[in-house]
Design an enzyme around this catalytic site. Structure first.
Site, PDB file in Angstrom:
ATOM      1  N   ARG A  70      33.772  81.786 -20.962  1.00 41.82           N
ATOM      2  CA  ARG A  70      35.104  81.210 -21.238  1.00 41.82           C
ATOM      3  C   ARG A  70      35.674  81.767 -22.548  1.00 41.82           C
ATOM      4  NH1 ARG A  70      36.884  75.620 -23.041  1.00 41.82           N
ATOM      5  NH2 ARG A  70      38.940  75.316 -22.124  1.00 41.82           N
ATOM      6  N   HIS A  74      39.280  83.494 -22.708  1.00 43.37           N
ATOM      7  CA  HIS A  74      40.352  82.988 -23.578  1.00 43.37           C
ATOM      8  C   HIS A  74      40.708  83.992 -24.663  1.00 43.37           C
ATOM      9  CE1 HIS A  74      40.547  78.422 -22.579  1.00 43.37           C
ATOM     10  NE2 HIS A  74      40.256  79.141 -21.509  1.00 43.37           N
ATOM     11  N   ASN A 102      42.176  75.571 -26.471  1.00 43.42           N
ATOM     12  CA  ASN A 102      40.871  75.805 -27.107  1.00 43.42           C
ATOM     13  C   ASN A 102      40.358  74.634 -27.935  1.00 43.42           C
ATOM     14  OD1 ASN A 102      40.809  78.495 -26.132  1.00 43.42           O
ATOM     15  ND2 ASN A 102      42.087  79.182 -27.844  1.00 43.42           N
ATOM     16  N   HIS A 201      34.098  79.148 -12.305  1.00 45.32           N
ATOM     17  CA  HIS A 201      33.933  77.687 -12.292  1.00 45.32           C
ATOM     18  C   HIS A 201      32.836  77.244 -11.331  1.00 45.32           C
ATOM     19  CE1 HIS A 201      38.271  77.031 -13.985  1.00 45.32           C
ATOM     20  NE2 HIS A 201      37.411  77.395 -14.903  1.00 45.32           N
TER      21      HIS A 201
END
Length: 337
Positions: A70, A74, A102, A201
């Site tokens: 992640r 990001h 975040n 996911h």
């Protein structure tokens, strides 16, 4: 610059034209500067150093693999894959860590610090924090049962952060498919990339606050999201009561929470996608994403192959190369600060 003899000028010109057309349509030209053997002579053990550190972290924190991938995701969606997300607040920097997507949710920064220390001990001043994020993402997936791939390397680290960009560019779990598709398209990623990368996911956890709107008052209707399986809805309502803690964690994939597999797509087919952004991939009638979900659900090899390629595509978003940026000695701050 080029000279032609009269007999070969036509074919040579055609070849040059073909080359120039290819170059014109190559997205993110700097991609070509990344390569899988970038550290072959300067830090040949970097991949194994990163992998060992991730493996050690996984022993005490089963979530860390999902958290590390992640961070890479990001980071890449904001100004490209340049480790800007890792910068702490300072006099001149508003940290991306405090941006909406975040704050109080991204984690694993301490593990990145540990990896950086191990890498620096082996080859000081050579490997960027941006490359460490890309390598850690691959290790996180392959150590959890997912595919492995050769990571293109050679990124350099940014000298600044972009908190505003983090607030607007990173896809949100509560956004509709149209918006998310646009955000992927804005960084050169297509629909197949979107569905494949959403498959991350298949492991990790999400906080109640990221999906509780689906449980009680979906889009202001006063009712739950109609695409939620009713049994799954009841389970989620017990985990995330209406006025409960928004930070309670739930498995993104209830069937195999810490394994990287294709169960995520079967969950979508049975209306057990935890996040709105997940379920819309399957429940949006007429969308090109539906057939891709069906394919990945029935064919794990196809998913793994697409996922690896899409991770490479994502890792190629606008990297800093050559003399741009720097190799940070501390991932949390620019050199000399």
């Amino acid at each position: 610059m080029f000279s032609f003899s009269s007999s070969s000028s036509s074919s040579s010109y055609s070849m040059l034209l073909a080359i120039s057309i290819v170059l014109a349509f190559t997205p993110y030209e700097s991609n070509a500067q990344l390569n899988t053997t970038f550290y072959a002579s300067t830090c040949p053990n970097v991949s194994s150093i990163v992998r060992n550190a991730v493996q050690q972290a996984l022993q005490s924190d089963s979530r860390i693999g999902a958290s590390l991938i992640r961070l890479h995701f990001h980071d890449c969606f904001v100004n490209g894959c340049d480790a800007s997300l890792l910068l702490d607040n300072s006099g001149s920097i508003q940290s991306e860590k405090d941006a909406g997507p975040n704050a109080n949710s991204t984690r694993g920064f301490d593990v990145v610090d540990n990896i950086k220390t191990a890498v620096e001990n082996s080859c000081s001043g050579i490997v960027s924090c941006a490359d460490i994020l890309a390598l850690a993402a691959e290790a996180s997936v392959s150590l959890s049962g997912g595919p492995s791939w050769s990571v293109p390397l050679g990124r350099r680290d940014s000298l600044t952060a972009n908190q505003g960009g983090a607030n607007t560019s990173i896809p949100s779990p509560t956004e509709g498919l149209t918006n998310i598709t646009s955000k992927f398209s804005a960084v050169g990623l297509n629909t197949n990339d979107l569905v494949a990368l959403s498959g991350a996911h298949t492991f990790g956890r999400a906080q109640c606050r990221s999906f509780s709107g689906r449980l009680y008052n979906f889009n202001g209707t006063g009712n739950p999201d109609p695409t939620l399986n009713s049994t799954y809805l009841t389970t989620l309502q017990q985990t995330c009561p209406q006025n409960g803690s928004g930070t309670t964690l739930t498995d993104l994939d209830p069937s195999s929470a810490d394994n990287f597999d294709n169960n995520y797509y079967a969950n979508l087919q049975s209306n057990r996608g935890l996040l709105q952004s997940d379920q819309e991939l399957f429940s949006t009638s007429g969308s090109a994403t539906v057939s891709i979900v069906n394919n990945f659900s029935s064919n794990q090899s196809a998913f793994f192959e697409s996922f690896a390629q899409s991770m490479i595509n994502m890792g190629n978003i606008s990297p800093l190369t050559g003399s741009n940026g720097e190799i940070r000695s501390n991932c949390r701050k620019v050199n000399g600060s």
